[in-house]
Scaffold this motif. Sequence first.
Motif, mmCIF file in Angstrom:
data_model
loop_
_atom_site.group_PDB
_atom_site.id
_atom_site.type_symbol
_atom_site.label_atom_id
_atom_site.label_comp_id
_atom_site.label_asym_id
_atom_site.label_seq_id
_atom_site.Cartn_x
_atom_site.Cartn_y
_atom_site.Cartn_z
ATOM 1 N N TYR A 50 30.395 35.657 36.044
ATOM 2 C CA TYR A 50 30.644 36.158 37.268
ATOM 3 C C TYR A 50 31.865 35.644 37.940
ATOM 4 C CZ TYR A 50 26.473 39.151 37.252
ATOM 5 O OH TYR A 50 25.487 40.013 36.608
ATOM 6 N N ILE A 65 31.896 33.059 39.911
ATOM 7 C CA ILE A 65 31.600 32.614 41.283
ATOM 8 C C ILE A 65 32.407 31.289 41.637
ATOM 9 C CG2 ILE A 65 29.748 31.669 42.694
ATOM 10 C CD1 ILE A 65 29.056 34.625 41.793
ATOM 11 N N HIS A 73 35.837 33.087 42.831
ATOM 12 C CA HIS A 73 36.084 33.967 44.077
ATOM 13 C C HIS A 73 35.006 33.536 45.143
ATOM 14 C CE1 HIS A 73 32.568 35.617 42.399
ATOM 15 N NE2 HIS A 73 33.136 36.053 41.389
ATOM 16 N N HIS A 101 35.316 39.886 40.923
ATOM 17 C CA HIS A 101 33.831 39.818 41.208
ATOM 18 C C HIS A 101 33.498 41.541 41.008
ATOM 19 C CE1 HIS A 101 30.645 38.451 44.028
ATOM 20 N NE2 HIS A 101 30.084 38.892 42.762
#
Length: 206
Positions: free
Chosen positions: A164, A166, A169, A177
């Motif tokens: 993802y 993470i 972002h 995202h």
Amino acid sequence: MDDLLKYEREYWQAGYPHIAGIDEVGRGCLFGDVVAAAVILPQGLVFEDVNDSKKLSAKKREKLFDLIMEQAIAVGIGFVDAATIDQINIKQATRRAMKQAVEQLTIQPDFLLIDAEKVDVPIPQLSVIKGDATSQSIAAASIVAKVTRDRLCQGEWDARYPEYGIAVHKGYATKLHREQLLALGPTPMHRKSFMRNLIVEEQTLF
């Protein structure tokens, strides 16, 4: 710089020696916990570069984080997860994280300076608009909360859901995202209540 102590000085002089600054980070994220910190700094201590964490580089924040942890009289951190945010809403979750942060302090504060919020504890308090830019104690709390959350994003949370982005972002609604969410669907750590708007936005985009 000295101006960042104007609230603190006022309340120190009024007889409140232990003033805790309180702030949160992650309120606008689609993923992960909202994190709050409460920091009690020694009276009269001046940090040269402490400011609203959003205005500082990551490197500067890390350095200040270490200084704050070293010099603070007490630091407390509170976490409220995505499932709870969905259940009670982000405003209540933010307040809960702030309350937890205050309860985690090893020294009972006499007064709270809070960034634009109220905390449900029987301690005298002042809600300061743009507090992270006008009070050193709140700015210190914003740095502690931000570095704590960023480390989770770049470490544990990214390791749990590597696809993802993470770490990049930090859970905010960036293009990457949103694309990963559309491709893969939300994880258990995504805030479902924040997704509804996102899905509507995406449908209008295509």
